[in-house]
Design an enzyme around this catalytic site. Structure first.
Site, short mmCIF file in Angstrom:
data_model
loop_
_atom_site.label_atom_id
_atom_site.label_comp_id
_atom_site.label_asym_id
_atom_site.label_seq_id
_atom_site.Cartn_x
_atom_site.Cartn_y
_atom_site.Cartn_z
CG ASP A 1 0.36 -23.19 6.14
OD1 ASP A 1 0.73 -23.06 5.17
OD2 ASP A 1 -1.16 -22.79 6.43
CG ASN B 1 -0.07 -28.85 -2.14
OD1 ASN B 1 0.41 -30.24 -1.98
ND2 ASN B 1 -0.14 -28.06 -1.09
N GLY C 1 -3.87 -29.94 -4.79
CA GLY C 1 -4.14 -29.91 -3.13
C GLY C 1 -4.32 -28.18 -3.33
CD GLN C 2 -1.64 -23.47 -7.28
OE1 GLN C 2 -1.78 -24.41 -7.73
NE2 GLN C 2 -1.13 -21.78 -6.80
CG HIS D 1 1.94 -22.12 -1.96
ND1 HIS D 1 1.20 -21.06 -2.76
CD2 HIS D 1 1.65 -22.91 -0.72
CE1 HIS D 1 0.28 -22.06 -2.92
NE2 HIS D 1 0.60 -22.93 -1.17
CG HIS E 1 2.95 -26.11 1.97
ND1 HIS E 1 2.16 -25.55 2.44
CD2 HIS E 1 3.12 -25.94 0.40
CE1 HIS E 1 0.93 -25.62 2.29
NE2 HIS E 1 1.15 -25.83 0.69
P1 5GP Z 1 -1.37 -24.96 -0.86
O1 5GP Z 1 -2.65 -25.61 -0.18
O2 5GP Z 1 -2.21 -24.15 -1.62
O3 5GP Z 1 -0.71 -25.44 -1.53
O4 5GP Z 1 -1.37 -24.16 0.19
C1 5GP Z 1 -1.53 -22.99 0.78
C2 5GP Z 1 -1.09 -22.63 2.49
O5 5GP Z 1 -1.60 -21.71 2.95
C3 5GP Z 1 -2.34 -23.49 2.96
O6 5GP Z 1 -1.52 -24.11 4.25
C4 5GP Z 1 -2.76 -22.31 4.25
O7 5GP Z 1 -2.79 -23.19 5.62
C5 5GP Z 1 -1.77 -21.22 4.45
N1 5GP Z 1 -2.60 -19.81 4.42
C6 5GP Z 1 -4.20 -19.39 3.90
N2 5GP Z 1 -4.40 -18.07 3.58
C7 5GP Z 1 -2.72 -17.15 4.35
C8 5GP Z 1 -3.05 -16.53 5.71
O8 5GP Z 1 -3.95 -15.55 5.36
N3 5GP Z 1 -2.14 -16.49 5.48
C9 5GP Z 1 -0.61 -17.15 6.46
N4 5GP Z 1 0.04 -17.11 7.14
N5 5GP Z 1 -0.55 -18.86 5.19
C10 5GP Z 1 -2.22 -18.64 5.00
#
Ligand code: 5GP
Ligand code: ZN
Length: 112
Positions: free
Chosen positions: A29, A85, A91-92, A98, A100
């Protein structure tokens, strides 16, 4: 399609990949919330866990197998957390399914 994770799958956007097979990719991440913070995603674009059905649910089991393997590789013997999420309230922020994988520190419950 303008999807940042599809672009990571294709290599158009660089990432620190830690695992890849025919079905999924795992990468670090960008904004880690724990010493180990890996995202595991299907190569296929699935918007969120809300779009999982009997046709595509196999990818979820596969991703959990990969998560267990990555936890061993990263020495997370003391435990780890897997988070998915879903939607705005969940919180997505990236609309490509995906998971985590978080570890390397003690986690609190419930999450905020
Ligand atoms: P969400 O909030 O949708 O569950 O998680 C999205 C995650 O993707 C976040 O933790 C954010 O830091 C990560 N993220 C967003 N854009 C990028 C990217 O371009 N590269 C990487 N490695 N992580 C990303
Ligand atoms: Zn996508």
């Amino acid at each position: 399609m303008d999807c940042v994770f599809c672009k990571i799958v294709s290599g158009e956007i660089p990432s620190k990949k830690v695992y890849e097979d025919d079905l999924c990719v795992a990468f670090c991440d960008l904004d880690p919330q724990a010493p180990v913070h890996i995202l595991i995603i299907p190569k296929e674009h699935i918007e969120s866990a809300a779009k999982i059905n009997s046709e595509n649910s196999g990818i979820v089991a596969h991703i959990f197998e990969v998560a267990a393997k990555l936890a061993v590789e990263n020495h997370l013997d003391a435990g780890w957390r897997i988070v998915c999420n879903v939607g705005a309230d969940g919180g997505q922020t990236v609309l490509h399914l995906h998971f985590h994988l978080l570890g390397g520190r003690s986690m609190k419950w419930p999450p905020g």
